[in-house]
Every structure is written in C-alpha cells, then in structure tokens.
Motif scaffolding. Structure first.
Motif, PDB file in Angstrom:
ATOM      1  N   MET A  76      47.059  28.336  40.274  1.00 53.41           N
ATOM      2  CA  MET A  76      46.382  29.415  40.008  1.00 53.41           C
ATOM      3  C   MET A  76      47.019  30.622  39.484  1.00 53.41           C
ATOM      4  N   ARG A  77      48.217  30.809  40.488  1.00 55.56           N
ATOM      5  CA  ARG A  77      49.162  31.650  40.104  1.00 55.56           C
ATOM      6  C   ARG A  77      50.015  31.339  38.926  1.00 55.56           C
ATOM      7  N   LEU A 117      35.880  34.032  38.525  1.00 51.98           N
ATOM      8  CA  LEU A 117      36.572  34.165  37.261  1.00 51.98           C
ATOM      9  C   LEU A 117      36.791  35.746  36.787  1.00 51.98           C
ATOM     10  N   THR A 118      37.625  36.246  36.213  1.00 52.43           N
ATOM     11  CA  THR A 118      37.611  37.720  35.623  1.00 52.43           C
ATOM     12  C   THR A 118      36.979  37.364  34.295  1.00 52.43           C
ATOM     13  N   GLU A 119      36.939  38.493  33.651  1.00 53.33           N
ATOM     14  CA  GLU A 119      36.611  38.473  32.380  1.00 53.33           C
ATOM     15  C   GLU A 119      37.304  37.539  31.385  1.00 53.33           C
ATOM     16  N   ALA A 120      38.624  37.634  31.533  1.00 51.54           N
ATOM     17  CA  ALA A 120      39.729  36.984  30.796  1.00 51.54           C
ATOM     18  C   ALA A 120      39.736  35.418  31.439  1.00 51.54           C
ATOM     19  N   LEU A 150      36.911  23.558  37.440  1.00 49.49           N
ATOM     20  CA  LEU A 150      36.458  23.210  38.667  1.00 49.49           C
ATOM     21  C   LEU A 150      36.216  24.468  39.483  1.00 49.49           C
ATOM     22  N   ILE A 151      37.155  25.535  39.476  1.00 45.17           N
ATOM     23  CA  ILE A 151      37.006  26.784  39.906  1.00 45.17           C
ATOM     24  C   ILE A 151      35.651  27.495  39.689  1.00 45.17           C
ATOM     25  N   GLU A 152      35.262  27.338  38.565  1.00 50.86           N
ATOM     26  CA  GLU A 152      33.997  27.909  38.118  1.00 50.86           C
ATOM     27  C   GLU A 152      32.907  27.146  38.521  1.00 50.86           C
ATOM     28  N   PHE A 164      41.537  35.172  38.110  1.00 51.12           N
ATOM     29  CA  PHE A 164      40.844  34.852  39.236  1.00 51.12           C
ATOM     30  C   PHE A 164      40.790  36.284  40.173  1.00 51.12           C
ATOM     31  N   GLU A 165      39.143  36.251  41.120  1.00 52.82           N
ATOM     32  CA  GLU A 165      39.293  37.363  41.927  1.00 52.82           C
ATOM     33  C   GLU A 165      38.690  36.815  42.986  1.00 52.82           C
TER      34      GLU A 165
END
Length: 299
Positions: free
Chosen positions: A36-37, A57-60, A11-13, A48-49
């Motif tokens: 998230m943490r 989303l970061t690469e990871a 959902l974040i994405e 996340f950033e």
C-alpha cells in the motif's frame, strides 16, 4: 504497478480491512501494508485513508480502483480461458442468450453447424436481457443474442430478425377452430388466463399491442422456461404469447398458434459482440450461423 497491486486495491475496496485482504491473498498483514505504501509512492498521492477502523479509498484511490477493477476482471477471465486451453487443448467460446433466443435459434441445424467448429469448446450461458448485456463488457461472454440492441460503443450490433407475436392456445380451444383469426376479439382474450415467458423485450412488445387494443391481459403466471409455458398451454390451463421465430412443429404438440388480432406486435432479436474479439473470424462465423438459423425461422 504489477498485478498483485492491482488485485490489492480491488480487495481493499471490497473488504476495507488489511487483515481480510491478507487472508484472501494468503500473505501476512505487513506485506499488504508495505505494498500500500509503495503504491502511494509510485503514484505520488494518497490512495488510502483509515476511518473508524476501516481502510477506505481516497478520491485518487477510487479513480485508480475504476481501472484496477477492469484489469483484474480481464486477467481473471484470461486465467480461466487459459486453464481451459491447458486442460483440453480447446479454446473456449462463450455465448449468452435469452430463453427466447435459445428456443428460436440454438437448436437442430444450428448445433449441427456449430459441431463443425472442432477447435473450440462452446459454452452457453442463459439469462435475461440486462444481465447478458452486463456480461458483455466484463469479458464473460464472447457473443450475446437478446431481445434488445446493445448501447455499448465498443460492440458490434446486428438485427437478426423481426417477428410478429403469436397467440398460443390449446388445440381444442374454441378460438383455435376459428377460420377467420382477424375476427377474434382482443377484449375476449382479456377475459382469459395467460402464462407468459419472462422476457423484458417480449413484455415490451406485448405492452405495445395491449395499448393499441386498449386491453390488459390477465397474466396469472410467469416463468423463465419455455417448456413450462408450452406445458401449461397444452394442458388447457392457460393461453400464452411468444414470437413466431420460437414456433416449430416439435414444440407445438397439442397447441395451436394463431396471429394476435389487430395490428402486428413485433419482437426483434439482436446479436452483439465486441469489436476487439479475441478471434474476430470465429465471432463472425458464429454470428453467420445464427443469421442462417434466423432466416430459417422466418420462412
């Protein structure tokens, strides 16, 4: 990593807003931030950033999202299947097919055979070749019958039939009375209006025939419903082309079907289903019934 966190990263994405994710899940925003943490602590990396007011989303994070999306999709499908089972006590078996396959195989004797499988609920989904092949790895369908083989390594693939394309024309059309079909000029056909069934595999087979005959048919109308094709031909408005496996006496009322002139243009039909089917014996039984119907269609 529990299912809530799997759903959260999906959902974040999708929304890129913590508030939107919280609303979707029916929880408070601090709860989302907390999870998230915790996810970043569990995986030992930043997932996340925050950029320009959006959570990205970061690469990871994108790597994890790739797997989370598949898990979430499969779990959602499992939920739907289990709800069906709880509702009526029947397992649900979903078949996907093109309109061409539906006309060719899923009729008459096939329904009689399928009705004997009393412990399942059958569901039929129609669509074009590409859409059905996309549904297969998503777990939305258990078996597909289309005009092209699957390229998925985790799926079985079976050639059901290989049929020549047939020319459909009104029974009273001058060409329908020809005693020698091979004398029909492909060039003459190019001067007549056609209606075609929307089927990419059918179009590919017809393109190969046109290239061999060095002509281009005048296609005035396309449709994804074979009833509209037959109705337009019967009305004397258009000619058409369909695979011979789709032809039966019930459908061809006031319509003549003759071979296309020149070298045969072949249309192939395939069945595909996952290696890891939830009920391999049931999948094999369904394929066997379609094979039997395919054999009858070629006689």
């Amino acid at each position: 990593m529990n299912l809530l966190k799997i759903r959260l990263i999906v959902l974040i994405e999708r929304f890129k807003k913590v508030t939107a994710v919280a609303d979707e899940l029916g929880v408070k925003q601090p709860t989302i931030s907390f999870h998230m943490r915790k996810m970043e602590e569990e995986w030992g990396t930043t997932l996340f950033e925050l950029k320009t007011g959006k959570v990205l989303l970061t690469e990871a994070g994108r790597l994890l999202h790739h797997y989370a999306e598949q898990i979430d999709r499969l779990y959602t499908e499992a939920e739907l299947r289990m709800l069906e089972l709880q509702k009526n006590g029947l397992r649900k078996f979903v078949m996907g097919c093109t309109e061409t396959a539906n006309t060719a195989f899923l009729r008459g004797a096939w329904f009689a055979s399928a009705s004997e499988v009393a412990d399942i609920q059958l569901s039929l989904v129609t669509g074009d070749n590409d859409r059905l092949h996309d549904l297969l790895p998503e777990g939305c369908v258990d078996l597909i019958v289309t005009g092209k083989p699957t390229s998925l390594p985790a799926c079985n693939n079976l050639l059901l039939t290989e049929d020549p394309l047939m020319l459909l024309l009104p029974a009273k059309h001058p060409l329908a009375g020809s005693m020698n079909f091979t004398s029909i000029s492909a060039y003459r056909l190019a001067q007549l209006p056609f209606i075609l069934l929307e089927d990419s595999s059918l179009r590919e087979a017809l393109n190969a025939w046109e290239a061999a005959e060095r002509i281009t048919l005048s296609v005035r109308w396309t449709t994804d419903r074979i009833e509209q094709v037959l109705g337009a031909v019967e009305a004397g408005t258009y000619l058409s082309v369909i695979p011979s496996c789709c032809i039966n006496g019930e459908l061809l009322n006031g319509i003549a079907a003759i071979p296309l002139p020149g070298p045969p243009a072949l249309y192939r039909m395939y069945a595909a289903w996952p290696h890891t089917s939830w009920d391999p014996q049931l999948a094999a039984r369904m394929v066997s019934m379609i094979q039997e119907q395919a054999g009858k269609s070629t006689r």
